[in-house]
Write a protein that holds these residues in place. Structure first.
Motif, PDB file in Angstrom:
ATOM      1  N   GLY A 166       1.311  -1.339  -0.137  1.00  0.00           N
ATOM      2  CA  GLY A 166       0.037  -0.111  -0.280  1.00  0.00           C
ATOM      3  C   GLY A 166       0.797   1.390   0.116  1.00  0.00           C
ATOM      4  N   SER A 167       1.793   1.224   0.726  1.00  0.00           N
ATOM      5  CA  SER A 167       2.684   2.408   0.881  1.00  0.00           C
ATOM      6  C   SER A 167       3.534   2.690  -0.746  1.00  0.00           C
TER       7      SER A 167
ATOM      8  N   ASP B 242      -3.642   8.139  -7.840  1.00  0.00           N
ATOM      9  CA  ASP B 242      -3.114   9.540  -7.594  1.00  0.00           C
ATOM     10  C   ASP B 242      -2.961  10.016  -6.730  1.00  0.00           C
ATOM     11  N   LYS B 243      -4.100   9.943  -5.667  1.00  0.00           N
ATOM     12  CA  LYS B 243      -4.015  11.423  -4.432  1.00  0.00           C
ATOM     13  C   LYS B 243      -3.279   9.985  -2.988  1.00  0.00           C
ATOM     14  N   ILE B 244      -2.456   9.129  -3.388  1.00  0.00           N
ATOM     15  CA  ILE B 244      -2.113   8.226  -2.617  1.00  0.00           C
ATOM     16  C   ILE B 244      -0.545   8.909  -2.067  1.00  0.00           C
ATOM     17  N   GLY B 245      -0.584   8.897  -0.613  1.00  0.00           N
ATOM     18  CA  GLY B 245       1.419   8.900  -1.172  1.00  0.00           C
ATOM     19  C   GLY B 245       1.878   7.819  -0.315  1.00  0.00           C
ATOM     20  N   SER B 246       2.802   8.001   1.210  1.00  0.00           N
ATOM     21  CA  SER B 246       3.079   6.992   1.707  1.00  0.00           C
ATOM     22  C   SER B 246       3.022   7.833   2.999  1.00  0.00           C
ATOM     23  N   VAL B 247       3.802   7.017   4.183  1.00  0.00           N
ATOM     24  CA  VAL B 247       3.319   7.377   5.837  1.00  0.00           C
ATOM     25  C   VAL B 247       4.913   8.332   5.780  1.00  0.00           C
TER      26      VAL B 247
ATOM     27  N   MET C 277      -0.946   3.399   4.449  1.00  0.00           N
ATOM     28  CA  MET C 277      -1.040   4.536   3.159  1.00  0.00           C
ATOM     29  C   MET C 277      -0.991   6.041   3.515  1.00  0.00           C
ATOM     30  N   GLU C 278      -0.866   6.988   2.865  1.00  0.00           N
ATOM     31  CA  GLU C 278      -1.291   8.259   3.289  1.00  0.00           C
ATOM     32  C   GLU C 278      -1.712   9.435   1.698  1.00  0.00           C
ATOM     33  N   VAL C 279      -2.568  10.030   2.390  1.00  0.00           N
ATOM     34  CA  VAL C 279      -2.713  10.954   1.508  1.00  0.00           C
ATOM     35  C   VAL C 279      -1.938  11.913   0.914  1.00  0.00           C
ATOM     36  N   LYS C 280      -2.384  12.182  -0.170  1.00  0.00           N
ATOM     37  CA  LYS C 280      -0.768  13.310  -0.085  1.00  0.00           C
ATOM     38  C   LYS C 280      -1.228  14.584   0.314  1.00  0.00           C
TER      39      LYS C 280
ATOM     40  N   VAL D 247      -3.576  16.500  -2.214  1.00  0.00           N
ATOM     41  CA  VAL D 247      -5.082  16.722  -2.050  1.00  0.00           C
ATOM     42  C   VAL D 247      -5.407  17.833  -1.139  1.00  0.00           C
TER      43      VAL D 247
END
Lengths: 376, 473
Positions: free
Chosen positions: A199-200, A281-286, B268-271, B274
């Motif tokens: 996921g990350s 596109d909106k997901i980044g990582s922790v 997971m994390e939101v950019k 956004v």
């Protein structure tokens, strides 16, 4: 049926509603391809680009689009110096597929390099044009792929291929790599990656650009084009892909289940695939990995053990609790040992998913082999 | 061939753990199960000593097991918690009323206090009524939104430190998948947190976050716990069903995928680029909300007004729906006013605001225009023969009252306190549609007294209410 752009007679319908004539459709696809590259502003003029073809339908379309782009003689000409690459997988069809691809490239007057997937285990890949390794030697990669559950074989294969792409690109001094993944494929991949624990890494695996390697970027210029459009394109231009299966799998696996699921859902809710890609596109990582430690297999940033409690802790605890008789409460505190069997090398050398993958390779020889890239 | 228990305790294994595949005997399984939850609670720092905790109990397997395990661990490890049960009655016949009996049994078995809140008390609607109104789709939205607020209210009434819910690993994995499929970024970020809540709200914790549903069922079965096992009658139509089907298929192939999905969700994390909704307070009910008006109020509004789709879909469209609704009301109002004015003019020509009392009622037009949609501005449009004058016999007592109040000969003053609502029975009223009461709109008219027809349901008196539940977004 009226084409919605030129108001002439339409010949095909996509997404159940939009009607186009052949010419407008081809123009549209071309536009999507070029716009995807252009809006991210990554390409410089006359850039050397390594284009990776797997032989399936989307690769065929990519080849054609590149050819079309290069043949323009105006300011819109696609300014790249292309190098083509195909990796031969060691299964029964691998040889035929490679032959068809070589044919295709000949039609366009392109040169293509063929590399065997076993080269993953070599440090320096010999870069001879059109050579194929002696296929009587036992294939290491086939060994690897047969010994692991089918769900992760696709993942392991993808990582191995990416590794080879990067090695070749460095040898040829290309800074950019193109791969031919479509929207549908990326949507399936997003769900599969979430299901195996990546996921990350969504941003790099599913996004437009994979920037994990420092000097080489992997771009996906076809990510706005769906499989439906690919099929129409092939039909209109009368092209034939080398293999028929887009993203083939090896029997029943997580990926095949997810693929069927996404395709079914797409029937009822036509926005599914594009929604999934937009979400990606909106997901980044922790992780805020200051040390920049990278997984030795997939080059992703290693997740730090930052959160108080994660699924990793829970799983390791479960294994502990199920395996020894623990009567006193002291042992409960010491569960985060370094090199435990469930997640070898996690947080140190491998990311969560690669760690799990490795733990499922039965043969310890294979384990070390796959981890070979450590001593770069 | 009996397999020995994996822990080496010597007994024969009774079952195989779905989570790790180890074969364990019953007692070791119980111990492992409970200790894992203990680990989750301590490592995640969910409770503090002396807290009072409300266990959200539905009578189903998750909440029954949760209540049982919490009670056991509370005693075994001295958490010092004060546990009580909180249950919500949604008013689903055949489902909730039966499960409430189970909850009452839990209360007796575990010796915990029980509080039951019902939708009917809190919102005035039961789920059966809601489904009758909105149809079979999107039921879970209503039920879920209302239940969460009901839990918050219940917890506030009981004055507890936090609420413990029985969400298990399968639930959380499904939620992650569902949110990805629907593109719900804001929820994606929150759904894997073991403790959710923010300033000013009572936090909700999920002690069963890492326990598989299969193991919960096995635990409840072997411990012979009493629980209610029927699915909600409205569940098959939910979107979550798709995510659940996928998860079940995946679990068959690779059982660890559930934990992997949870791990993916956690990392997971939101950019930053956004935009996410920020948290504020609902202007109507003062509960936490990300919009100006909270979802529960919006949904209730839709139910009461007969706009079932009000809360479903984009919240920006809710405002538009309401504006359209109000515009419709207003438009039908205006048309009603216009018609009344025309009616009046036909009967008495008005020049410069003064009533013409001459007998200029021409007898040109023989036919009475029933549709009342004349565009002509001239007076005396030939409606002379219509006996709409006040000296007709008026049977309606309300009208009599109105007449008394407002008189006949001089035009009533146009101040807001004397406004009369009139419902005119002609084609315009179709647009009014779903208005549940006639107090919703008023007619601003000078001489409505003359136009008052034999109507049964004119509003008796100055109702003054423009719209019930004045909303601004």
């Amino acid at each position: 049926m009226i084409c919605r752009k030129c108001s002439g007679p339409g010949s095909l319908i996509i997404r159940k509603e939009y009607c186009y004539c052949n010419d407008c459709f081809i123009t549209n696809i071309n536009h999507k391809f070029r716009a995807c590259i252009g809006k991210n502003k990554i390409l410089s003029p006359n850039e050397k680009v390594l284009i990776c073809l797997s032989g399936d339908a989307s690769s065929t379309v990519l080849l054609d689009l590149i050819h079309v782009g290069l043949s323009l003689n105006n300011h819109k000409k696609l300014r790249v110096i292309p190098y083509f690459l195909h990796i031969i997988e060691r299964d029964s069809e691998g040889e035929e597929i490679s032959k068809v691809i070589v044919e295709q490239c000949k039609n366009y007057n392109f040169n293509i390099t063929l590399v065997n997937i076993d080269e993953y285990f070599n440090k320096n890949i010999l870069c001879n044009d059109n050579t194929m390794k002696n296929h009587y030697q036992p294939s290491i990669s086939k060994n690897v792929l047969l010994n692991i559950p089918t769900s992760i074989s696709e993942d392991v294969l993808t990582k191995m291929k990416q590794n080879i792409f990067i090695k070749i690109a460095k040898q040829l001094k290309c800074r950019i790599i193109f791969t031919a993944e479509t929207t549908t494929l990326l949507a399936t991949r997003l769900l599969s990656n979430i299901a195996i624990g990546r996921g990350s890494q969504v941003e790099n695996d599913i996004g437009f650009a994979d920037k994990r390697e420092e000097n080489v970027k992997i771009l996906r210029p076809m990510r706005d084009i769906t499989n439906e459009e690919i099929d129409h394109y092939l039909r209109i231009k009368e092209l034939n892909p080398a293999t028929d299966i887009l993203g083939k799998g090896y029997g029943t696996s997580l990926q095949s289940v997810i693929r069927n699921f996404v395709l079914d859902l797409q029937e009822n809710y036509p926005a599914t695939v594009s929604t999934i890609c937009k979400t990606a596109d909106k997901i980044g990582s922790v992780t805020d990995n200051v040390n920049k430690k990278k997984c030795i297999i997939c080059q992703s940033n290693l997740d730090c053990n930052q959160l108080n409690l994660t699924a990793v802790d829970a799983t390791m605890f479960s294994r502990k609790v199920s395996s020894k008789v623990i009567n006193s409460n002291e042992n409960l505190k010491h569960i985060e040992e370094g090199n435990n069997l469930m997640f070898p090398f996690i947080y140190e050398k491998l990311c969560y998913c690669c760690s799990r993958n490795i733990s499922q390779l039965n043969d310890p020889m294979l384990q070390t082999l796959v981890c070979r890239n450590d001593d770069k | 061939m009996p397999v020995p228990c994996r822990t080496g305790c010597g007994k024969n294994a009774m079952l195989k753990r779905p989570k790790t595949g180890d074969a364990l005997c019953k007692e070791c399984f119980f111990w492992a199960f409970e200790t894992e939850i203990h680990f989750t609670i301590t490592k995640g720092e969910l409770f503090k000593k002396g807290d009072s905790v409300a266990v959200a109990a539905s009578g189903g397997k998750d909440s029954t097991v949760l209540a049982h395990v919490l009670k056991t661990l509370n005693e075994r490890y001295n958490y010092g918690l004060n546990l009580m049960l909180l249950s919500i009655d949604e008013g689903i016949t055949g489902y909730r009323d039966d499960s409430l009996e189970t909850v009452k049994q839990n209360r007796d078995d575990y010796e915990m206090a029980l509080k039951i809140l019902s939708y009917k008390e809190l919102y005035g609607w039961t789920m059966d009524e809601i489904v009758a109104q909105i149809g079979r789709k999107n039921n879970c939205t209503f039920c879920g939104v209302f239940r969460r607020q009901a839990l918050d209210r219940g917890a506030a009434m009981l004055n507890v430190k936090c609420i413990a819910t029985g969400h298990n690993a399968d639930d959380i994995a499904e939620t992650v998948l569902m949110n990805v499929l629907r593109g719900d970024i804001a929820r994606l970020k929150r759904c894997t947190a073991i403790s959710t809540g923010s300033e000013g709200t009572i936090p909700r914790v999920k002690p069963l976050k890492y326990t598989y549903e299969k193991e919960i069922v096995m635990y409840a079965h072997y411990k012979k716990l009493v629980y209610f096992s029927t699915e909600c009658v409205f569940a098959p139509n939910a979107y979550r069903g798709h995510a659940r089907a996928l998860l079940k298929d995946m679990e068959k192939i690779r059982p660890t995928c559930i934990m992997d999905i949870i791990y993916s969700g956690e990392t997971m994390e939101v950019k930053e680029a956004v935009s996410l909704p920020s948290q504020r307070v609902c202007i109507r009910c003062n509960f936490v909300s990300s919009q100006e008006v909270c979802k529960a109020c919006v949904l209730l509004e839709g139910l009461n007004k007969g706009l079932p789709k009000l809360g479903i879909g984009k919240s920006s469209k809710a405002k538009r729906m309401l504006e359209e609704y109000n515009a419709k009301q207003h438009k039908s109002l205006e048309e009603a006013i216009k018609d009344i004015n025309e009616e009046y003019e036909k009967n008495n020509c008005i020049s410069k605001g003064k009533v013409c009392r001459s007998s200029c009622k021409s007898k040109q037009t023989a036919q009475i225009n029933k549709t009342h949609k004349t565009t002509s501005e001239t007076c005396c449009n030939g409606q002379s023969d219509e006996k709409l004058n006040t000296d007709n016999d008026i049977t309606n007592s309300k009208v009599k009252v109105l007449l008394k109040e407002y008189g006949l000969s001089e035009p009533a003053q146009d101040d807001s306190s004397n406004l009369i609502a009139v419902k005119i029975d002609h084609s315009n009223t179709e647009k009014v549609g779903n208005a549940t009461n006639d107090d919703d709109f008023e007619v601003d008219s000078h001489n409505t007294d003359e136009q008052i027809v034999d109507e049964d349901d004119t509003c008796g008196g100055a109702c003054g209410k423009i719209d019930s539940l004045h909303i601004s977004f």
